[in-house]
Design a protein around this motif. Sequence first.
Motif, short mmCIF file in Angstrom:
data_model
loop_
_atom_site.label_atom_id
_atom_site.label_comp_id
_atom_site.label_asym_id
_atom_site.label_seq_id
_atom_site.Cartn_x
_atom_site.Cartn_y
_atom_site.Cartn_z
N GLY A 167 54.01 17.59 -37.65
CA GLY A 167 53.43 18.75 -38.14
C GLY A 167 52.07 18.37 -38.66
O GLY A 167 51.37 19.30 -39.18
N SER A 168 51.39 17.25 -38.50
CA SER A 168 50.00 16.69 -38.74
C SER A 168 49.55 15.82 -37.61
O SER A 168 50.16 15.29 -37.13
N PRO A 169 48.08 15.95 -37.60
CA PRO A 169 47.46 15.30 -36.67
C PRO A 169 47.47 13.63 -36.99
O PRO A 169 47.78 13.25 -37.91
N VAL A 170 47.51 13.11 -35.60
CA VAL A 170 47.23 11.80 -35.58
C VAL A 170 45.81 11.36 -35.43
O VAL A 170 45.09 11.72 -34.56
N ASP A 171 45.26 10.56 -36.41
CA ASP A 171 43.80 10.17 -36.21
C ASP A 171 43.54 8.72 -36.13
O ASP A 171 42.41 8.28 -36.28
N VAL A 172 44.71 7.98 -35.87
CA VAL A 172 44.60 6.44 -35.63
C VAL A 172 45.75 5.98 -34.77
O VAL A 172 46.89 6.51 -34.95
N ILE A 173 45.43 5.14 -33.84
CA ILE A 173 46.51 4.71 -32.93
C ILE A 173 46.24 3.15 -32.79
O ILE A 173 45.17 2.61 -33.06
N VAL A 174 47.64 2.52 -33.08
CA VAL A 174 47.53 1.05 -33.03
C VAL A 174 47.77 0.64 -31.71
O VAL A 174 48.85 1.03 -31.16
N THR A 175 47.09 -0.18 -31.15
CA THR A 175 47.61 -0.59 -29.60
C THR A 175 47.21 -2.17 -29.64
O THR A 175 47.03 -2.81 -30.14
N PHE A 176 47.67 -2.62 -28.22
CA PHE A 176 47.78 -3.93 -27.94
C PHE A 176 47.22 -4.26 -26.53
O PHE A 176 47.77 -3.70 -25.54
N SER A 177 46.47 -5.27 -26.53
CA SER A 177 45.73 -5.56 -25.30
C SER A 177 46.53 -6.40 -24.24
O SER A 177 47.74 -6.85 -24.61
N ASP A 178 46.46 -6.19 -23.10
CA ASP A 178 47.33 -7.12 -21.91
C ASP A 178 46.73 -8.68 -22.13
O ASP A 178 45.68 -8.76 -21.79
N ARG A 179 47.62 -9.38 -22.76
CA ARG A 179 47.27 -10.79 -23.08
C ARG A 179 47.55 -11.61 -22.00
O ARG A 179 47.54 -12.84 -22.34
N SER A 180 47.73 -11.29 -20.85
CA SER A 180 48.13 -12.20 -19.80
C SER A 180 47.00 -13.05 -19.05
O SER A 180 47.04 -14.03 -18.68
N GLY A 181 45.80 -12.43 -19.46
CA GLY A 181 44.39 -13.06 -18.91
C GLY A 181 43.39 -12.52 -19.63
O GLY A 181 43.37 -11.52 -20.19
N TRP A 182 42.31 -13.25 -19.67
CA TRP A 182 41.10 -12.77 -20.11
C TRP A 182 40.41 -11.18 -19.92
O TRP A 182 39.95 -10.57 -20.61
N ALA A 183 40.90 -11.21 -18.60
CA ALA A 183 40.43 -9.66 -18.07
C ALA A 183 40.96 -8.63 -18.99
O ALA A 183 40.41 -7.46 -19.16
N GLY A 184 42.14 -8.66 -19.32
CA GLY A 184 42.87 -7.71 -20.03
C GLY A 184 42.66 -7.63 -21.41
O GLY A 184 42.71 -6.60 -22.14
N ILE A 185 42.12 -8.92 -21.92
CA ILE A 185 41.48 -8.99 -23.38
C ILE A 185 40.00 -8.42 -23.43
O ILE A 185 39.53 -7.73 -24.50
N THR A 186 39.18 -8.99 -22.51
CA THR A 186 37.83 -8.41 -22.73
C THR A 186 37.52 -7.03 -22.21
O THR A 186 36.42 -6.38 -22.75
N GLN A 187 38.15 -6.37 -21.40
CA GLN A 187 38.26 -5.21 -21.04
C GLN A 187 39.46 -4.49 -20.90
O GLN A 187 40.26 -4.14 -19.93
N PRO A 188 40.04 -4.22 -22.30
CA PRO A 188 41.64 -3.64 -22.34
C PRO A 188 41.72 -2.35 -21.37
O PRO A 188 40.77 -1.67 -20.91
N TRP A 189 43.05 -2.05 -21.44
CA TRP A 189 43.45 -1.03 -20.75
C TRP A 189 43.09 0.14 -21.31
O TRP A 189 43.15 1.45 -20.62
N LEU A 190 42.69 0.51 -22.50
CA LEU A 190 42.32 1.77 -23.09
C LEU A 190 41.07 2.38 -22.69
O LEU A 190 40.04 1.60 -22.01
N GLY A 191 41.08 3.83 -22.64
CA GLY A 191 39.98 4.37 -22.02
C GLY A 191 39.82 4.76 -20.58
O GLY A 191 38.74 5.26 -19.92
N THR A 192 40.93 4.13 -19.76
CA THR A 192 40.81 4.52 -18.33
C THR A 192 41.10 5.74 -17.84
O THR A 192 40.90 5.93 -16.75
N SER A 193 41.89 6.65 -18.83
CA SER A 193 42.12 8.01 -18.35
C SER A 193 42.39 8.79 -19.78
O SER A 193 42.51 7.99 -20.79
N ALA A 194 42.54 9.98 -19.48
CA ALA A 194 42.80 10.80 -20.74
C ALA A 194 44.11 10.29 -21.33
O ALA A 194 44.21 10.21 -22.59
N GLU A 195 45.11 10.23 -20.58
CA GLU A 195 46.51 9.63 -21.01
C GLU A 195 46.54 8.38 -21.79
O GLU A 195 47.20 8.03 -22.52
N ARG A 196 45.32 7.56 -21.53
CA ARG A 196 44.98 6.38 -22.01
C ARG A 196 43.89 6.27 -23.10
O ARG A 196 43.24 5.56 -23.51
#
Length: 432
Positions: A167-196
Motif C-alpha cells: 500500500g505504499s510506492p516503491v521508489d528504489v529497485i535493487v538489480t543485478f547485472s548479467d555478469r556472464s560477460g562484459w557486454a552484460g556489465i557495461t550495458q546492463p539489461w535495465l531500460g530495454t523496455s517498460a517492463e525492464r
Amino acid sequence: MSGRAARGEHGPGVHPSQGHRRPLTRARGRAWLAGAGVLALAATIVGCGPRAVGTDQLGAGATPVGAGAVSESPRPATPSASPGAGVTSAPGPAVGDPPAALPGRGVPPAAAPQVTRSSTASAAPAPRPTATPGAPGAPGAGRVPGGLSGISAGSLSEVRAWEQFRGSPVDVIVTFSDRSGWAGITQPWLGTSAERFAGFTGIWVISQPFFPTDGGDIASCAAGAYDERWRQFGDWLVRQGRGASIVRPAWEFNGAWFPWSVSKDRTNWVPCFRQVVTSIRATAPQVRIDWTFNAHNTDAFEYYPGDEYVDIVGVDTYDQWPANKDEATFTAQCEQPTGLCAGIAFARKHGKQFSVPEWGLVGTSDTGASKVGQAGGDNPVYISMMHKTMYDNADILAYEAYFNDDLPNNVHSSLINPTTHPKGAALYAQLW
C-alpha cells in the motif's frame, strides 16, 4: 544474495546460497491481512530495540544527512587511483571465511560508536505508528522507515505487485547485472523496455561484479586492466538518463561465495575497488557508490576503500545465524562487529549514509541455515526490529530493499508470490 537468473538479472552467474551466510560465533495472493495474534505481537514489539545515534557520537567532521532521500551533497574530488596501489592501512593476517575461532574480525568493538539513542540527536523521528491489538491492519497503515524504500526486482510487474501488497510506492529497485560477460556489465539489461524499468521514476541500484565470470581477476583490475570497461558503463548510465544511479561494486565482498571475494586477493582488493569507482566516475560523475558488506561474515571494515571512494555504507542482512526470535538476540547480532548496527555506526563515524540493499526472512527448509536450526522462518519479530532499527536511524538511511525470493536453494524470503511467511507478510504490510 541473489538467485534471479531465471528472470534475466544476471544470467548464469547465480549465487551459491547454501554457503552464503555464516555465523560469526560458531561454525556455522494477499495473505497480508493481520490476524489478532500478529497485531498483538506488533503492539508489544514496536517501540523497542536498537536506537538512533546522536550527533555527539559522530566522528570528527561527520554530520547527519537529512532523511528521506539519497544525499546529493558535493563529493570531494576523487584522487587518481594508482594502478596497483596498496591499502593505506594494512589489513589483518589472511584467514579463512569466516574463522570460527576469530569472531568479529571486522573492526575492534571500541572503534565504532554504539547505535543508541541520545538526547542530542540531530532530529527526533516522527511518532511511530502503533498497532491496535485485535484490529486488522490495512496494507500501508504504517510508514516506510525513512530514505528510499523498495524491493529487489527483475521486472516492473514485481514492483507493482509489491506496491499493491504494502500500500505504499516503491521508489528504489535493487538489480543485478548479467555478469556472464562484459557486454552484460557495461550495458546492463535495465531500460530495454517498460517492463525492464525504462520508465520507472525511482532510483536504480545496480549490483556489479569486478569482472565477468568468463574471465578476470582482482590483480588485473587493480592494475587498471578493466578501466575502459568501467568508463563504458558510466557512459551507458548517462546515456540512459541514469547518471545519478547507485552502483554496488563487488557487493558482499567479505563472503567466500563470489569471485570478487576479498579472500581471493587481500592485497589488491582495495586498489581494484578504487580503480572501478574512479573509472565509472570519469564518465558518470554523479553516480553514487555503495560499499556493501555481508552482516554475517568477518573481514569488512579493514577493507574500506576510503571516504573519497564511498558514498553509502551498505549492509546485506537476513534472519539467520542466528534466528532472531526476540529483541535481545536481534540486538546482539545487530551489534556484532559486522552487524547492521555496526555498519550504521561506521557510516556515522565517516559522515556517510547507510543502506540495507538486501534483507529478509529465511525459510526453515531448503536453506543452509535451516539445516542447522539457524533460520528464523516466519518471524514477525525480525520484521519489526528491522523496521525499528531503520526508523530510528532514518536521518542517515539512504535506502532499503526487501529481498523477496523463493527460488530453490536460496533464502526463501518471499512475502508474496508466494506468501511463504504469512505472519511476517502481515506485519510488513502494516508497518510499511
